[in-house]
Design a protein around this motif. Structure first.
Motif, PDB file in Angstrom:
ATOM      1  N   PHE A 109       0.839  -1.194   0.000  1.00 53.43           N
ATOM      2  CA  PHE A 109       0.000   0.000   0.000  1.00 53.43           C
ATOM      3  C   PHE A 109       0.880   1.252   0.000  1.00 53.43           C
ATOM      4  N   PRO A 110       1.326   1.675  -1.189  1.00 54.03           N
ATOM      5  CA  PRO A 110       2.218   2.841  -1.280  1.00 54.03           C
ATOM      6  C   PRO A 110       1.599   4.115  -0.708  1.00 54.03           C
ATOM      7  N   GLU A 111       0.254   4.202  -0.722  1.00 56.56           N
ATOM      8  CA  GLU A 111      -0.396   5.425  -0.272  1.00 56.56           C
ATOM      9  C   GLU A 111      -0.476   5.531   1.250  1.00 56.56           C
ATOM     10  N   VAL A 112      -0.014   4.487   1.944  1.00 51.80           N
ATOM     11  CA  VAL A 112      -0.146   4.488   3.397  1.00 51.80           C
ATOM     12  C   VAL A 112       0.654   5.621   4.035  1.00 51.80           C
ATOM     13  N   VAL A 113       1.666   6.105   3.325  1.00 54.71           N
ATOM     14  CA  VAL A 113       2.496   7.169   3.883  1.00 54.71           C
ATOM     15  C   VAL A 113       2.006   8.559   3.460  1.00 54.71           C
ATOM     16  N   ARG A 114       0.926   8.591   2.663  1.00 57.57           N
ATOM     17  CA  ARG A 114       0.427   9.886   2.208  1.00 57.57           C
ATOM     18  C   ARG A 114      -0.155  10.664   3.382  1.00 57.57           C
ATOM     19  N   VAL A 115       0.180  11.957   3.469  1.00 60.78           N
ATOM     20  CA  VAL A 115      -0.331  12.805   4.540  1.00 60.78           C
ATOM     21  C   VAL A 115      -1.650  13.432   4.081  1.00 60.78           C
ATOM     22  N   LEU A 116      -2.700  13.226   4.851  1.00 60.34           N
ATOM     23  CA  LEU A 116      -4.008  13.769   4.502  1.00 60.34           C
ATOM     24  C   LEU A 116      -4.115  15.227   4.943  1.00 60.34           C
ATOM     25  N   PRO A 117      -4.822  16.055   4.175  1.00 62.49           N
ATOM     26  CA  PRO A 117      -5.060  17.437   4.609  1.00 62.49           C
ATOM     27  C   PRO A 117      -5.841  17.446   5.926  1.00 62.49           C
ATOM     28  N   PRO A 118      -5.636  18.433   6.787  1.00 68.36           N
ATOM     29  CA  PRO A 118      -6.345  18.492   8.077  1.00 68.36           C
ATOM     30  C   PRO A 118      -7.858  18.425   7.946  1.00 68.36           C
ATOM     31  N   VAL A 119      -8.409  18.978   6.845  1.00 70.27           N
ATOM     32  CA  VAL A 119      -9.867  18.992   6.690  1.00 70.27           C
ATOM     33  C   VAL A 119     -10.432  17.570   6.627  1.00 70.27           C
ATOM     34  N   TYR A 120      -9.649  16.605   6.134  1.00 65.94           N
ATOM     35  CA  TYR A 120     -10.123  15.211   6.090  1.00 65.94           C
ATOM     36  C   TYR A 120     -10.388  14.710   7.507  1.00 65.94           C
ATOM     37  N   ARG A 121      -9.448  14.983   8.416  1.00 66.20           N
ATOM     38  CA  ARG A 121      -9.598  14.553   9.806  1.00 66.20           C
ATOM     39  C   ARG A 121     -10.760  15.282  10.477  1.00 66.20           C
ATOM     40  N   GLN A 122     -10.896  16.563  10.150  1.00 68.34           N
ATOM     41  CA  GLN A 122     -11.969  17.361  10.747  1.00 68.34           C
ATOM     42  C   GLN A 122     -13.343  16.842  10.316  1.00 68.34           C
ATOM     43  N   VAL A 123     -13.483  16.541   9.040  1.00 65.67           N
ATOM     44  CA  VAL A 123     -14.753  16.004   8.542  1.00 65.67           C
ATOM     45  C   VAL A 123     -15.006  14.619   9.125  1.00 65.67           C
ATOM     46  N   SER A 149     -24.896  20.246   4.857  1.00 64.06           N
ATOM     47  CA  SER A 149     -25.395  21.377   5.648  1.00 64.06           C
ATOM     48  C   SER A 149     -25.079  21.200   7.131  1.00 64.06           C
ATOM     49  N   LYS A 150     -25.163  19.948   7.628  1.00 61.27           N
ATOM     50  CA  LYS A 150     -24.840  19.671   9.035  1.00 61.27           C
ATOM     51  C   LYS A 150     -23.357  19.943   9.301  1.00 61.27           C
ATOM     52  N   LEU A 151     -22.503  19.493   8.386  1.00 61.82           N
ATOM     53  CA  LEU A 151     -21.061  19.692   8.554  1.00 61.82           C
ATOM     54  C   LEU A 151     -20.705  21.176   8.467  1.00 61.82           C
ATOM     55  N   SER A 152     -21.409  21.906   7.599  1.00 63.05           N
ATOM     56  CA  SER A 152     -21.114  23.330   7.410  1.00 63.05           C
ATOM     57  C   SER A 152     -21.450  24.160   8.642  1.00 63.05           C
ATOM     58  N   GLN A 153     -22.244  23.573   9.556  1.00 62.19           N
ATOM     59  CA  GLN A 153     -22.582  24.275  10.789  1.00 62.19           C
ATOM     60  C   GLN A 153     -21.405  24.305  11.763  1.00 62.19           C
ATOM     61  N   CYS A 154     -20.444  23.399  11.530  1.00 60.44           N
ATOM     62  CA  CYS A 154     -19.234  23.407  12.358  1.00 60.44           C
ATOM     63  C   CYS A 154     -18.392  24.624  11.967  1.00 60.44           C
ATOM     64  N   LYS A 155     -17.897  25.296  12.968  1.00 58.45           N
ATOM     65  CA  LYS A 155     -17.189  26.558  12.745  1.00 58.45           C
ATOM     66  C   LYS A 155     -16.016  26.402  11.778  1.00 58.45           C
ATOM     67  N   HIS A 156     -15.232  25.341  11.928  1.00 59.27           N
ATOM     68  CA  HIS A 156     -14.047  25.154  11.102  1.00 59.27           C
ATOM     69  C   HIS A 156     -14.358  24.518   9.749  1.00 59.27           C
ATOM     70  N   LEU A 157     -15.641  24.170   9.506  1.00 60.38           N
ATOM     71  CA  LEU A 157     -16.021  23.560   8.223  1.00 60.38           C
ATOM     72  C   LEU A 157     -17.051  24.417   7.481  1.00 60.38           C
ATOM     73  N   ALA A 158     -17.146  25.681   7.850  1.00 61.64           N
ATOM     74  CA  ALA A 158     -18.161  26.563   7.266  1.00 61.64           C
ATOM     75  C   ALA A 158     -18.005  26.695   5.750  1.00 61.64           C
ATOM     76  N   LEU A 160     -16.845  24.351   3.688  1.00 62.93           N
ATOM     77  CA  LEU A 160     -16.778  23.035   3.059  1.00 62.93           C
ATOM     78  C   LEU A 160     -17.707  22.967   1.848  1.00 62.93           C
ATOM     79  N   GLY A 161     -17.162  22.626   0.689  1.00 68.52           N
ATOM     80  CA  GLY A 161     -17.961  22.527  -0.532  1.00 68.52           C
ATOM     81  C   GLY A 161     -18.368  21.086  -0.824  1.00 68.52           C
ATOM     82  N   ARG A 162     -19.361  20.921  -1.699  1.00 69.03           N
ATOM     83  CA  ARG A 162     -19.874  19.594  -2.025  1.00 69.03           C
ATOM     84  C   ARG A 162     -18.800  18.725  -2.687  1.00 69.03           C
ATOM     85  N   GLU A 163     -18.018  19.324  -3.596  1.00 67.81           N
ATOM     86  CA  GLU A 163     -17.004  18.550  -4.319  1.00 67.81           C
ATOM     87  C   GLU A 163     -15.931  18.025  -3.367  1.00 67.81           C
ATOM     88  N   LEU A 164     -15.478  18.867  -2.438  1.00 63.85           N
ATOM     89  CA  LEU A 164     -14.478  18.424  -1.465  1.00 63.85           C
ATOM     90  C   LEU A 164     -15.063  17.354  -0.547  1.00 63.85           C
TER      91      LEU A 164
END
Length: 218
Positions: A109-123, A149-158, A160-164
């Motif tokens: 699994f070569p992708e196991v070392v990939r660093v995810l953006p913080p927003v992934y963890r937040q979501v 819409s529920k996720l967008s209510q979180c202050k740090h995810l305001a 957040l777009g549908r595509e992301l």
């Protein structure tokens, strides 16, 4: 067999119903059959591709040829079978440790070392909170737009777009936190935040000797 670079870990259960020698014989037999199956698959694909290429008008079969070539390029790695007794907690832990050991293997699994953006963890954390909240129904099904819409209510995810969100859901689907059948038209707008509900439902619908059981009902 249709997933690029897929890795399969065969698991044999009901070890408690077998003698130790029998377990090893079955393990060897299963792995031998899997190896033979992969060899046969490769041979069949090559045969079908050659037939299309040797046809009188190969241009008419271009779509089929491309699909077969795509399947031919899909590598399939079969790991050694793990035999477990599901009634023993230590065997479940052994299986868990084996899975984690393989997942951390960068060659598999070569992708196991990939660093995810913080927003992934937040979501991910926000979805876990939603799934565990009292307002969440037992079935855990939620409309995709409503989830956004529920996720967008979180202050740090305001912002957040549908595509992301869809990109993040694909990741969460791959790791098994949620189930999202985006490729099925009737289900593409539904996210299952409780995958265990689906397992329970399938256990009720897909059963061993189901037809015979139904026929026995007067």
């Amino acid at each position: 067999m249709r997933v690029p670079n897929s890795v399969v870990l065969p698991v044999g259960t009901h070890v408690d119903c077998c003698q130790e020698k029998e377990v090893e014989e079955k393990r060897h037999d299963i792995m031998a059959k899997v190896t033979a199956m992969l060899v046969e698959r490769k041979s069949n694909l090559a045969h079908f591709i050659n037939n299309l290429e040797d046809s009188e008008e190969p241009e008419f079969y271009m779509d089929q040829w491309e699909r077969l070539k795509e399947m031919e390029s899909c590598t399939l790695t079969i790991l050694n079978l793990v035999a477990v007794n599901c009634t023993e907690h230590r065997d479940i832990k052994k299986l868990e440790a084996t899975i984690l050991e393989h997942v951390k293997n960068e060659e598999l699994f070569p992708e196991v070392v990939r660093v995810l953006p913080p927003v992934y963890r937040q979501v991910e954390a926000a979805i876990v909170d939603i799934a565990q909240s009292e307002e969440m129904a037992d079935h855990g099904m939620m409309d995709l737009q409503y989830l956004l819409s529920k996720l967008s209510q979180c202050k740090h995810l305001a912002n957040l777009g549908r595509e992301l969100l869809q990109d993040i859901l694909r990741y969460l689907h791959r790791i098994g936190l949620v189930v999202w059948y985006e490729e099925i038209k009737h289900l593409e707008s539904t996210v299952f935040l409780q995958p265990t509900f689906l397992i329970t439902m399938f256990k009720l619908l897909v059963r061993y000797r189901l037809v015979q059981q139904l026929e026995n009902i007067s």
